[in-house]
Design an enzyme around this catalytic site. Sequence first.
Site, PDB file in Angstrom:
ATOM      1  N   ASP A  78     -17.334   6.581  -1.935  1.00 18.23           N
ATOM      2  CA  ASP A  78     -16.116   6.494  -1.120  1.00 18.23           C
ATOM      3  C   ASP A  78     -15.954   7.856  -0.432  1.00 18.23           C
ATOM      4  OD1 ASP A  78     -13.630   5.805  -0.046  1.00 18.23           O
ATOM      5  OD2 ASP A  78     -12.533   6.033  -1.931  1.00 18.23           O
ATOM      6  N   GLN A 126      -9.750  -4.223  -3.793  1.00 21.48           N
ATOM      7  CA  GLN A 126     -11.055  -3.722  -3.367  1.00 21.48           C
ATOM      8  C   GLN A 126     -12.093  -4.002  -4.452  1.00 21.48           C
ATOM      9  OE1 GLN A 126     -12.016  -2.055  -0.349  1.00 21.48           O
ATOM     10  NE2 GLN A 126     -13.960  -2.667  -1.247  1.00 21.48           N
ATOM     11  N   HIS A 129      -7.069   0.569  -6.721  1.00 24.13           N
ATOM     12  CA  HIS A 129      -7.283  -0.305  -5.561  1.00 24.13           C
ATOM     13  C   HIS A 129      -7.911  -1.605  -6.085  1.00 24.13           C
ATOM     14  CE1 HIS A 129      -7.563  -1.511  -1.532  1.00 24.13           C
ATOM     15  NE2 HIS A 129      -8.415  -0.639  -1.035  1.00 24.13           N
ATOM     16  N   ARG A 162       0.885  -1.177   0.000  1.00 25.48           N
ATOM     17  CA  ARG A 162       0.000   0.000   0.000  1.00 25.48           C
ATOM     18  C   ARG A 162       0.913   1.214   0.000  1.00 25.48           C
ATOM     19  NH1 ARG A 162      -5.381   1.175   3.408  1.00 25.48           N
ATOM     20  NH2 ARG A 162      -6.090  -0.113   1.687  1.00 25.48           N
ATOM     21  N   CYS A 188     -16.329   1.147   0.107  1.00 24.40           N
ATOM     22  CA  CYS A 188     -15.124   0.365   0.412  1.00 24.40           C
ATOM     23  C   CYS A 188     -14.768   0.407   1.896  1.00 24.40           C
ATOM     24  CB  CYS A 188     -13.960   0.876  -0.424  1.00 24.40           C
ATOM     25  SG  CYS A 188     -13.606   2.626  -0.151  1.00 24.40           S
ATOM     26  N   ARG A 195     -13.210  -9.044   0.924  1.00 24.94           N
ATOM     27  CA  ARG A 195     -11.790  -8.759   0.678  1.00 24.94           C
ATOM     28  C   ARG A 195     -10.967 -10.024   0.936  1.00 24.94           C
ATOM     29  NH1 ARG A 195      -9.827  -3.547   0.943  1.00 24.94           N
ATOM     30  NH2 ARG A 195      -7.902  -4.560   0.307  1.00 24.94           N
TER      31      ARG A 195
HETATM   32  N1  NVA Z   1      -9.982   6.487  -1.472  1.00 25.43           N
HETATM   33  C1  NVA Z   1      -9.638   6.028  -0.157  1.00 25.43           C
HETATM   34  C2  NVA Z   1      -9.829   4.557  -0.038  1.00 25.43           C
HETATM   35  C3  NVA Z   1      -9.500   3.970   1.299  1.00 25.43           C
HETATM   36  C4  NVA Z   1      -9.683   2.485   1.348  1.00 25.43           C
HETATM   37  C5  NVA Z   1      -8.187   6.425   0.144  1.00 25.43           C
HETATM   38  O1  NVA Z   1      -7.344   6.340  -0.746  1.00 25.43           O
HETATM   39  O2  NVA Z   1      -7.924   6.832   1.271  1.00 25.43           O
HETATM   40  N1   CP Z   2     -11.146  -0.560   1.997  1.00 27.93           N
HETATM   41  C1   CP Z   2      -9.886  -0.586   2.470  1.00 27.93           C
HETATM   42  O1   CP Z   2      -8.907  -0.742   1.731  1.00 27.93           O
HETATM   43  O2   CP Z   2      -9.804  -0.483   3.809  1.00 27.93           O
HETATM   44  P1   CP Z   2      -8.472  -0.265   4.669  1.00 27.93           P
HETATM   45  O3   CP Z   2      -7.959   1.111   4.364  1.00 27.93           O
HETATM   46  O4   CP Z   2      -8.914  -0.429   6.079  1.00 27.93           O
HETATM   47  O5   CP Z   2      -7.460  -1.318   4.266  1.00 27.93           O
END
Ligand code: NVA
Ligand code: CP
Length: 327
Positions: A247, A155, A152, A125, A287, A315
């Site tokens: 989101d 997801q 993502h 990540r 998500c 997931r």
């Molecule tokens: N768009 C959000 C998704 C988190 C799972 C982010 O990037 O923070």
């Molecule tokens: N949806 C998602 O990726 O959640 P987290 O940020 O908790 O991993």
Amino acid sequence: MIILVKVNISTIKAARKMEAQLKGRDMLSLLDYTSEEIDYLLETALVMKKDTKAGKCPPMLPGKTLGMIFEKHSTRTRISFEVGMVQLGGHPMYMNANDLQIGRGESVYDTANVLSGYLDGIMIRANSHEMVKELAKHASIPVINGLTDMFHPCQALADLLTILEVKGSVEGQKIAYVGDGNNVAHSLAIGAAHIGMHVAIATPQGYEFNQDLFGKVKKIAESTGGSIMQTYDPVEAVKNADVVYTDVWASMGQEEEAAARLEAFKKYQINDTLVANAKKDYMFLHCLPAHREEEVATSVIDGPNSYVFQQAENRLHAQKAVLAALL
Ligand code: NVA
Ligand code: CP
């Protein structure tokens, strides 16, 4: 078993071919996967979910280690990958990027080469999609994107799995994404186009879906009988939708923009008035993490049409299919 696939994987020969074609691959974006490969992963995930619930999911990755690098917070991604590896008989290893030498300037090239000597796969990540591409380029082991600024994909696989579980066949069905044209929107649109859905995206001006990607998704949709459209009007997007998705308005790393975004997105909240335009049996997805009363009204996310916890659980199952296929 629910048959989702257009490719006939009921024959051992076709399944073997698909297994060989996926082994060792990276998963940086669903753009790199064919519709048949995505169908295969989803079908595998469904079988694995059923088997796991029956207590008989085979440990397919004995002795394999997945390194999990995080530059950002996570609940779902971290826990679901960790549990997934354990259930598959392998070993997950959590690494905070700040604790690694990469956090104090060691190159991506050196990190990729060193980690390739210890691990069987990397889930990362990261802030920058370009950095993850570079990591994957130099690593000799599969690299799985656990969220970047652009995509993502894991997801999206869980999202598709949930839609298929709830709706069965998705042929001709409409999915509306309302909110920020972000990483989650990008991967969701690619995935939904791959399974032949009609995708409608509503964002405020200045927060649009990536336009270069829009063209690529359109091509995928044309090949599967789906479609994609974009609008600034949330009502137009949600009209007759089978699935309504949103989101957060400010993603991780955009905290300083939160106040400006709150203002820009206020007409884009998923609330009872907006979802009255969707089909009666629409399903709501997010998500997570969610901000109740910002991008979604509490009555919607905690209401009867919401499947967000099934989606979060998925997931685990979707990623187990990815891990078993790639590692
Ligand atoms: N768009 C959000 C998704 C988190 C799972 C982010 O990037 O923070
Ligand atoms: N949806 C998602 O990726 O959640 P987290 O940020 O908790 O991993």
